[in-house]
Design a protein around this motif. Structure first.
Motif, mmCIF file in Angstrom:
data_model
loop_
_atom_site.group_PDB
_atom_site.id
_atom_site.type_symbol
_atom_site.label_atom_id
_atom_site.label_comp_id
_atom_site.label_asym_id
_atom_site.label_seq_id
_atom_site.Cartn_x
_atom_site.Cartn_y
_atom_site.Cartn_z
ATOM 1 N N VAL A 275 -4.920 -4.034 -1.851
ATOM 2 C CA VAL A 275 -4.484 -4.180 -0.461
ATOM 3 C C VAL A 275 -4.135 -2.802 0.073
ATOM 4 C CG1 VAL A 275 -2.691 -5.068 1.070
ATOM 5 C CG2 VAL A 275 -3.658 -6.551 -0.680
ATOM 6 N N VAL A 276 -4.680 -2.464 1.237
ATOM 7 C CA VAL A 276 -4.380 -1.197 1.916
ATOM 8 C C VAL A 276 -3.616 -1.548 3.188
ATOM 9 C CG1 VAL A 276 -5.337 0.859 3.002
ATOM 10 C CG2 VAL A 276 -6.442 -0.100 0.971
ATOM 11 N N ALA A 277 -2.323 -1.256 3.215
ATOM 12 C CA ALA A 277 -1.460 -1.633 4.340
ATOM 13 C C ALA A 277 -1.111 -0.398 5.162
ATOM 14 C CB ALA A 277 -0.189 -2.303 3.830
ATOM 15 N N GLU B 151 1.293 1.481 7.425
ATOM 16 C CA GLU B 151 2.742 1.343 7.559
ATOM 17 C C GLU B 151 3.271 1.638 8.958
ATOM 18 O OE1 GLU B 151 4.484 -0.079 5.463
ATOM 19 O OE2 GLU B 151 3.031 -0.142 3.848
ATOM 20 N N TYR C 4 -7.047 -8.281 6.006
ATOM 21 C CA TYR C 4 -6.084 -9.080 5.247
ATOM 22 C C TYR C 4 -5.094 -9.752 6.200
ATOM 23 C CZ TYR C 4 -3.259 -10.311 1.163
ATOM 24 O OH TYR C 4 -2.577 -10.998 0.192
ATOM 25 N N SER D 47 -3.590 -4.505 7.862
ATOM 26 C CA SER D 47 -3.856 -4.288 6.436
ATOM 27 C C SER D 47 -5.239 -4.800 6.091
ATOM 28 C CB SER D 47 -2.795 -4.961 5.567
ATOM 29 O OG SER D 47 -2.803 -6.354 5.740
ATOM 30 N N VAL E 49 -0.336 4.971 4.522
ATOM 31 C CA VAL E 49 -0.783 3.708 3.943
ATOM 32 C C VAL E 49 -0.085 3.470 2.611
ATOM 33 C CG1 VAL E 49 -3.049 3.703 5.029
ATOM 34 C CG2 VAL E 49 -2.763 4.811 2.822
ATOM 35 N N THR E 50 0.085 2.209 2.302
ATOM 36 C CA THR E 50 0.558 1.796 0.986
ATOM 37 C C THR E 50 -0.581 1.038 0.324
ATOM 38 O OG1 THR E 50 2.840 1.607 1.746
ATOM 39 C CG2 THR E 50 2.268 0.460 -0.288
ATOM 40 N N ASP F 296 0.951 -9.207 -2.818
ATOM 41 C CA ASP F 296 2.002 -9.230 -1.803
ATOM 42 C C ASP F 296 3.345 -8.792 -2.396
ATOM 43 O OD1 ASP F 296 0.241 -10.091 0.117
ATOM 44 O OD2 ASP F 296 0.707 -12.219 -0.155
ATOM 45 N N LEU G 91 3.368 -5.137 -2.891
ATOM 46 C CA LEU G 91 3.568 -4.446 -1.614
ATOM 47 C C LEU G 91 5.050 -4.372 -1.275
ATOM 48 C CD1 LEU G 91 1.840 -3.129 0.572
ATOM 49 C CD2 LEU G 91 1.773 -5.329 1.750
#
Length: 650
Positions: free
Chosen positions: A254-256, A258, A297, A301, A340-341, A362, A365
């Motif tokens: 997962v690329v979130a 921020e 997602y 994200s 990004v996280t 999740d 994250l």
């Protein structure tokens, strides 16, 4: 007249195909392998129908060809028709067998489809001598196998169906529904042919086959994100379950983004969506190849599925991280630098489902954001943290169902009266082994998992029950911790009043402590609720004042009657002349606003004296009293002990 009717039917079939092409063209944003495959079906079908139209129209117009052309043109038509049916069968096989547990099923299906194609091509070659498909000497007059295109389409559908029965799939029953749609359409064509033996329904057969595939594609587009054109979270789950069922190793990530809210605020919704499209499109192109796919997602994200090759996946994730260290551009306008996280999970077999893997991502994250990390992978340490978090979550839910939470009370001392005049309700929870869990840890988890409100109501009910059982308790009030988010829940105040009435407790006996670090973000609805509750004699304390989230404006907006100074103020100001002066001035300021001051954290007599000298009205700390269960609190507060400081030695 019969030829004219057949020609009209072929034109109708071609028109239907053109309509499908038109709609499909407008719906495609990314040229993937399935998209290319379906385009091949449409192109070959269109060429075959055009060939059929020419074969009918040219003789009707009086055009006659020499013997070689009289053989070649119909043969070319049938070759395109066979190729179109073969492409349709291959696409159908990909849909139906995409989740077959045996990885060799799809390869075997493709081989059998091609073998069947070669057999019918052989029949076409034999036609030059036998005329079993068309009679060359009669300018294309139908031969004994005049319906060979429909026969071939039926044979390929039955072949795929038989293979799907042999290859078990976790969603095989649903996937085989598309074959039944084909068979029903073919049955209708066969009935139509029986009613009108001289008609040609080859074009209709191809058009209906493409229409069914198109409807299948459109149903899959329900899994597509309208902004990026990528498959959405449901598609991510679906594809993971596919790979799990095929026993294929893979890397899920997962690329979130921020701080993407800055893009929304600066450019607006439309431009922000364009940025998301650009990012998703870049990742889809960069990660293409092998077994990689990118999904939208949740919110800002993306989810990534890559092969189980750790080195390849690490290289692709590194490329994504590197790209996000640079600005994205929309025309001439650059966005903010977007942090990004990234959380990744390497699946190498096991009993996990797609939902469990997504849940782990999740949770990772959450862990990454809490720890301030921008990358977290599932390793032994992370697995232990996830296991602990899941275990705590399950235990929290069980504790709520079975009402296992305990309420302990820490008395608060007033010096001028020499008595404990109030207490704070503190929650305690033991694990299955009887060990007390850290309140800071499990309450943080309760907040993140949406259980905080349920915990609050159990605590408040226990406090009300305790006060009802002990009407002579020498305490003015007991305070309960609360968040402003809870006060924004509809009918919160009414529910509190109903609970107090049930236990016959007056509002003056209950105070609510609101944590400042939570409150600085809340809107006015919470304060409207607090104001209404204040009219009913409820009181509110501002808790943890001075923890780095201080907001003096909050004291002016919210109806607080008391402020609790966090123990960090005591630790940081003691021993410093400036610190002592600051603390004294702060207490004077709060008094000037009409607020009472409770100081927390006094563990030694010198600390207590320091806080009294600073002007604190009450002190809550281990020096005077530790938190204790209700069966100890009552004896502790007996009249002969209420004016004496009780403190365990050692």
């Amino acid at each position: 007249m019969m030829a004219q009717g057949t020609l009209t039917m072929e034109w109708v079939a071609l028109t239907l195909l053109v309509i499908i092409i038109f709609f499909y063209w407008g719906s495609i944003r990314t040229l993937t392998h399935p998209v290319k495959m379906y385009w091949a079906c449409l192109f070959l079908s269109a060429m075959a129908i055009l060939g059929r139209i020419l074969l009918i129209a040219l003789p009707e117009a009086g055009l006659r060809f020499s013997s070689p052309w009289n053989q070649a043109l119909p043969s070319l038509y049938y070759l395109f028709a066979f190729l179109a049916v073969t492409a349709i069968a291959l696409d159908l096989s990909n849909h139906v067998l995409r989740h077959a547990e045996n990885r060799n099923c799809r390869a075997g299906s493709r081989r059998l489809i091609k073998v069947l194609f070669l057999f019918f091509v052989l029949l076409l070659l034999l036609n030059f001598r036998s005329g079993i498909i068309f009679n060359v000497d009669a300018n294309g007059v139908p031969g004994p196998l005049q319906n060979i295109v429909i026969i071939y389409l039926l044979a390929q559908c039955l072949l795929v169906y038989l293979i799907s029965l042999c290859c078990s799939s976790w969603d095989g029953r649903r996937q085989r529904g598309i074959i039944f749609a084909f068979l029903l359409a073919l049955l209708g064509l066969i009935v139509g042919k029986a009613l009108n033996p001289l008609s040609s329904l080859d074009g209709f057969g191809l058009a209906f086959a493409n229409l069914i595939l198109f409807l299948r594609v459109q149903s899959q587009r329900l899994e597509l994100d309208p902004v990026t054109g990528l498959r959405n979270r449901s598609g991510f789950f679906f594809e993971m379950q596919n790979r799990i069922s095929e026993k294929r190793d893979f890397c899920a990530a997962v690329v979130a983004l921020e701080n993407f809210n800055q893009v929304y605020e600066r450019y607006g919704q439309g431009s922000a969506d364009e940025f998301l499209y650009q990012m998703g499109n870049w990742m889809a192109k960069t990660l293409k190849g092998g077994e990689s796919e990118v999904f939208r997602y949740v919110g800002a994200s993306f989810a990534l599925l890559m092969s189980g090759d750790w080195r390849e996946s690490e290289e692709k994730l590194g490329a994504v991280e590197e790209r996000f260290r640079k600005k994205w551009y929309l025309g001439e306008a650059p966005s903010e630098l977007l942090s990004v996280t990234v959380c990744d999970f390497l699946y190498e077999g096991g009993n996990q489902t797609a939902e469990q893997i997504a849940s782990d991502l999740d949770e990772m994250l959450f862990l990454a954001r809490r720890s301030g990390k921008d990358r977290i992978s599932l390793n032994l340490e992370t697995a232990q943290l996830l296991h602990r978090r899941k275990k705590y979550t399950l235990w929290l839910k069980k504790a709520l169902r079975e009402k296992r939470f305990q309420v302990w009370y820490q008395p608060v001392y007033r010096r001028d009266s020499g008595k404990f005049v109030s207490a704070e309700a503190l929650i305690r929870l033991q694990d299955e082994a009887g060990t007390f869990l850290s309140p800071a840890e499990f309450m943080k988890l309760a907040e993140e998992t949406g259980l905080e409100n349920d915990v609050f109501w159990q605590v408040l009910e226990q406090v009300c029950s305790f006060l009802q059982k002990n009407p002579e308790l020498p305490l003015e009030s007991i305070s309960v911790n609360l968040s402003a988010a809870q006060m924004e829940i509809p009918h919160f105040a009414e529910r509190v009043l109903v609970l107090l009435e049930r236990y016959e407790i007056t509002p003056e006996r209950i105070c609510f402590e609101i944590t400042e670090r939570i409150e600085g973000k809340q809107g006015g609805m919470a304060w409207d609720t607090a104001a209404r509750m204040g009219e009913k004699k409820f009181r509110f304390y501002l808790d943890d004042f001075g923890t780095g989230y201080s907001n003096l404006n909050l004291l002016l907006r919210a109806p607080f009657s008391c402020v609790k100074l966090d123990k960090s103020l005591l630790e940081e100001s003691a021993g410093s002349e400036k610190g002592e002066q600051l603390l004294q001035n702060l207490v004077q300021l709060l008094h000037g606003l009409g607020l009472e001051v409770i100081a927390e954290g006094a563990e030694e007599e010198s600390q207590a004296e320091y806080l009294w000298e600073a002007g604190a009205d009450r002190i809550q700390g281990y020096f005077y009293a530790r938190p204790m269960p209700e069966e100890i609190l009552c004896p502790f507060l007996e009249p002969e002990a209420g004016s004496i400081i009780k403190k365990e030695e050692g």
